[in-house]
Design a protein around this motif. Structure first.
Motif, PDB file in Angstrom:
ATOM      1  N   CYS A  51       0.806  -1.296  -0.009  1.00 36.83           N
ATOM      2  CA  CYS A  51      -0.055  -0.017  -0.097  1.00 36.83           C
ATOM      3  C   CYS A  51       0.890   1.256   0.004  1.00 36.83           C
ATOM      4  O   CYS A  51       0.367   2.438  -0.420  1.00 36.83           O
ATOM      5  CB  CYS A  51      -0.933   0.211   1.192  1.00 36.83           C
ATOM      6  SG  CYS A  51      -2.043  -1.450   1.249  1.00 36.83           S
ATOM      7  N   GLU A  83       0.109  -4.483   6.179  1.00 32.65           N
ATOM      8  CA  GLU A  83      -1.153  -4.997   6.933  1.00 32.65           C
ATOM      9  C   GLU A  83      -1.480  -6.379   6.639  1.00 32.65           C
ATOM     10  O   GLU A  83      -1.803  -7.273   7.442  1.00 32.65           O
ATOM     11  CB  GLU A  83      -2.436  -4.008   6.778  1.00 32.65           C
ATOM     12  CG  GLU A  83      -3.525  -4.438   7.820  1.00 32.65           C
ATOM     13  CD  GLU A  83      -2.916  -4.256   9.421  1.00 32.65           C
ATOM     14  OE1 GLU A  83      -2.340  -3.262   9.438  1.00 32.65           O
ATOM     15  OE2 GLU A  83      -3.600  -4.728  10.006  1.00 32.65           O
ATOM     16  N   THR A  84      -1.244  -6.763   5.121  1.00 24.56           N
ATOM     17  CA  THR A  84      -1.640  -7.917   4.769  1.00 24.56           C
ATOM     18  C   THR A  84      -0.397  -8.960   5.017  1.00 24.56           C
ATOM     19  O   THR A  84      -0.929 -10.197   4.871  1.00 24.56           O
ATOM     20  CB  THR A  84      -2.139  -8.020   3.388  1.00 24.56           C
ATOM     21  OG1 THR A  84      -0.852  -7.292   2.682  1.00 24.56           O
ATOM     22  CG2 THR A  84      -3.173  -7.267   3.048  1.00 24.56           C
ATOM     23  N   CYS A 119      -0.501   2.809   4.715  1.00 23.92           N
ATOM     24  CA  CYS A 119      -1.300   1.401   4.985  1.00 23.92           C
ATOM     25  C   CYS A 119      -1.575   1.717   6.620  1.00 23.92           C
ATOM     26  O   CYS A 119      -0.846   2.418   7.444  1.00 23.92           O
ATOM     27  CB  CYS A 119      -0.274   0.259   4.948  1.00 23.92           C
ATOM     28  SG  CYS A 119      -1.097  -1.243   5.135  1.00 23.92           S
ATOM     29  N   ASP A 120      -2.629   0.966   6.970  1.00 25.68           N
ATOM     30  CA  ASP A 120      -3.061   1.077   8.607  1.00 25.68           C
ATOM     31  C   ASP A 120      -2.344   1.598   9.476  1.00 25.68           C
ATOM     32  O   ASP A 120      -2.869   2.423  10.193  1.00 25.68           O
ATOM     33  CB  ASP A 120      -3.864  -0.260   9.058  1.00 25.68           C
ATOM     34  CG  ASP A 120      -4.906  -0.953   8.122  1.00 25.68           C
ATOM     35  OD1 ASP A 120      -4.942  -0.436   6.992  1.00 25.68           O
ATOM     36  OD2 ASP A 120      -5.695  -1.738   8.333  1.00 25.68           O
ATOM     37  N   HIS A 191      -3.689   2.680  -0.958  1.00 25.02           N
ATOM     38  CA  HIS A 191      -3.866   1.786   0.000  1.00 25.02           C
ATOM     39  C   HIS A 191      -5.450   1.236  -0.175  1.00 25.02           C
ATOM     40  O   HIS A 191      -6.119   1.769  -1.317  1.00 25.02           O
ATOM     41  CB  HIS A 191      -3.703   2.419   1.388  1.00 25.02           C
ATOM     42  CG  HIS A 191      -4.457   3.762   1.601  1.00 25.02           C
ATOM     43  ND1 HIS A 191      -5.814   3.724   1.691  1.00 25.02           N
ATOM     44  CD2 HIS A 191      -4.104   5.094   1.855  1.00 25.02           C
ATOM     45  CE1 HIS A 191      -6.098   4.975   1.986  1.00 25.02           C
ATOM     46  NE2 HIS A 191      -5.243   5.667   1.931  1.00 25.02           N
ATOM     47  N   CYS A 192      -5.945   0.694   0.768  1.00 22.45           N
ATOM     48  CA  CYS A 192      -7.191  -0.013   0.494  1.00 22.45           C
ATOM     49  C   CYS A 192      -8.423   1.222   0.043  1.00 22.45           C
ATOM     50  O   CYS A 192      -8.112   2.189   0.736  1.00 22.45           O
ATOM     51  CB  CYS A 192      -7.928  -0.796   1.787  1.00 22.45           C
ATOM     52  SG  CYS A 192      -7.011  -2.376   1.937  1.00 22.45           S
ATOM     53  N   ALA A 198      -6.987   2.436   6.950  1.00 23.37           N
ATOM     54  CA  ALA A 198      -5.916   3.344   6.355  1.00 23.37           C
ATOM     55  C   ALA A 198      -6.839   4.881   5.778  1.00 23.37           C
ATOM     56  O   ALA A 198      -6.489   6.022   6.090  1.00 23.37           O
ATOM     57  CB  ALA A 198      -5.206   2.947   5.027  1.00 23.37           C
TER      58      ALA A 198
HETATM   59 FE1  FES Z   1      -2.761  -1.472   3.447  1.00 23.84          FE
HETATM   60 FE2  FES Z   1      -5.573  -2.042   3.748  1.00 23.84          FE
HETATM   61  S1  FES Z   1      -3.871  -3.525   3.473  1.00 23.84           S
HETATM   62  S2  FES Z   1      -4.545  -0.343   3.594  1.00 23.84           S
END
Ligand code: FES
Length: 571
Positions: A51, A83-84, A119-120, A191-192, A198
């Protein structure tokens, strides 16, 4: 201009100043050492944080802005959390990332900082660091990705992964089709694209006042993102010149504004722990109850996944955060400042909703009162949270029998067992997932529903957990239960079959058994076996010092600020 902090390294004619300058020359012009501000770009770019993998390009635009305004930019790669990928959960490392960034900012000749995240966990950890080192700081968010589509339908990152995988388990989508959707999910850099953590943290940071107004939510590939990065670079030099630091910029009102924004956008529950932790670094009084008192009655105005239908690209096109905030302007603290030195509310005059299907006017909300609700009772003496915007209205008042899982592994091993004694009214309880118990408080609270109920068409059940939930997830999920089971919380005493009462309107979460019976219970052996304290390293430090979710899950010794002074020289 006042003497810069960096002049303590670069100023003068002694041996140390010689060493500091000489090793830094490598192409820097002579005037880089004439006393102008040196600005770090705390950069979370990493190929392992997909992200944020485009952030080096964003950093180049920030650099140009810094040079243009008379500063000297310094790229400072800092701990990045994808995050992933990161195991066992990125949250285990948030405080470590914050601590490392804080220490490196303090240890180096830095006068101000641009916090480059996406990212988060990256924006929260950067803000915690900036708050504790108290250097002038501006967040530059990396922006959400563009909308991907599969078979003509938009795909929301995370949210649609949960939805499609449940369809596979229910037998309504083939595994082959599910696999095909994978390559359509991530359409671009960024990002998402849901209002996950995020996107939430970027919006919340703008409402807090630490992002140039209007920048949160600009999609990552949009050329206006680089323009904003340039502007952010210019602005941070101004912040240094005027001495605007987190400690004199952010107030309790700034945090309450962030809570109003969080509610109106239907943002992630993760923002609760992050905002509590950031406030803790600044010594600003903020409690779990503030989220309920300030946010619960705020209308939900953004129709975005996971609470609604649309995605961040639509949100930006429809007017973005400023259009939402304009609708709830009367709920905002008019004195809370932004990094520009002007109050947040001053930027809302020209904001406008361009698409009412994405951002609703105040008098046509998606939900009248959708902010995060805080629950208490004998199951959560320290509090628990629920996001009504993402829950099923018919389950907000519910009584059901508990079905208890002692760990994530236990839940995965049994959830699809055809012999599982469960029906749609059962309450799924998952423990051992708090900050200390897992350790790291993973995003598992939105546990999958039993396959045999999915096949019957059940799509939501009451779930209770001491862990967190992905910002992209949905369901009637009670999470962040405090104290967690591993810290001796009563969640560890629940037995399968116990009656559980959830009453969101009354803010109640109870185990309906006599208190005396509850007090006589002991945690199960299976549950206790899951809590072996790590022997060494960061995990050991974390488990020994992490606080509960209602305190932001920061480490107890990281609360507060150490400022930016370094009293001793290395040679
Ligand atoms: Fe990075 Fe959702 S996995 S913002």
């Amino acid at each position: 201009m006042a003497e810069q902090r960096s002049s303590q390294w670069y100023g003068g004619t002694d041996r140390n100043a010689y060493i500091h300058r000489a090793w830094m020359r490598r192409g820097l012009p002579e005037h880089a050492f004439d006393g102008r501000p040196h600005i770090a770009i705390a950069n979370t770019a990493s190929d392992l944080t997909p992200c944020n993998s485009h952030l080096n390009e964003v950093a180049e635009s920030v650099k140009q802005g810094i040079w243009e305004a008379g500063g000297v930019p310094m790229n400072l790669p800092v701990v990045s959390l994808g995050e992933t990928l990161v195991r066992p959960t990125a949250m285990l490392w948030r405080n470590m990332a914050a601590m490392a960034t804080e220490e490196m900012l303090r240890a180096n000749p830095v006068d101000g900082v641009v916090l480059l995240g996406g990212c988060d966990k990256t924006i929260p950890s950067l803000l915690m660091a900036a708050a504790s080192v108290d250097l002038p700081a501006v967040v530059m968010p990396g922006g959400p990705m563009l909308t991907g589509t599969f078979r003509g339908v938009a795909l929301g990152c995370g949210t649609d992964v949960w939805r499609l995988s449940e369809e596979v388990r229910a037998g309504t989508l083939s595994e082959k089709a599910f696999m095909r959707s994978e390559s359509s999910m991530i359409r671009s850099r960024g990002h998402c694209n849901t209002m996950g953590t995020a996107s939430t943290m970027a919006c919340v940071a703008e409402a807090l006042g630490v992002i140039v107004p209007g920048v949160a939510g600009i999609p990552a590939p949009d050329s206006r993102l680089l323009q904003s990065a340039h502007e952010t670079g210019r602005l941070v030099v101004e912040l240094v010149e005027q001495g605007r630091r987190p400690s004199n910029l952010l107030s309790r009102g700034s945090f309450l504004n962030a809570i109003v924004a969080l509610a109106a956008i239907g943002g992630s529950t993760n923002a609760v722990v992050h905002l509590l932790a950031i406030a803790g670094r600044l010594g600003i009084e903020l409690s779990l109850d503030d989220f309920d008192r300030t946010g619960a009655a705020v209308p939900l105005l953004a129709d975005l996944q996971p609470a609604g239908r649309h995605l961040m690209e639509d949100f930006h096109r429809a007017g973005g955060l400023q259009a939402v905030l304009r609708e709830v302007r009367d709920l905002l603290d008019p004195d809370a400042l932004t990094v520009t030195g002007r109050p947040l509310v001053e930027y809302l005059d020209e904001a406008q909703i361009w698409d009412k299907t994405v951002i609703r006017p105040r008098d046509e909300p998606l939900q009248i009162a959708a902010g995060i609700a805080v629950l208490y009772g004998n199951l959560a003496p320290g509090g628990a949270v629920i996001k009504p915007a993402a829950a099923s209205p018919e389950l907000m008042s519910h009584r059901g029998r508990a079905l208890v899982f002692d760990s994530v592994e236990d839940m995965h091993a049994r959830i699809d067992d055809p012999g599982l004694d469960v029906d749609a009214s059962s309450v799924l309880v998952l423990r051992g997932c708090g900050p200390r118990g897992y350790p790291g408080m993973p995003e598992v609270a939105n546990m999958p529903l039993p396959a045999k109920l999915l096949e019957l068409g059940v799509r939501d059940m009451v779930r209770i957990c001491d862990g967190r939930m992905s910002g992209t997830a949905y369901g009637t999920v009670v999470l962040h239960v405090a104290p967690e089971a591993a810290a001796g919380g009563p969640l560890g005493l629940v037995e399968t079959g116990d009656p559980v009462i959830l009453d969101v309107e009354a803010r109640r979460l109870e185990l309906d058994i006599p208190q005396r019976d509850l007090e006589q219970r002991k945690p199960s052996a299976a549950m206790r076996a899951g809590f072996a304290a790590p022997a060494r390293g960061w995990e050991r430090l974390y488990v020994d010092h992490v606080m509960q979710a209602n305190q932001g899950a920061d480490l107890d010794f990281l609360v507060g600020s150490s400022g930016h002074r370094v009293s001793r020289e290395s040679h």
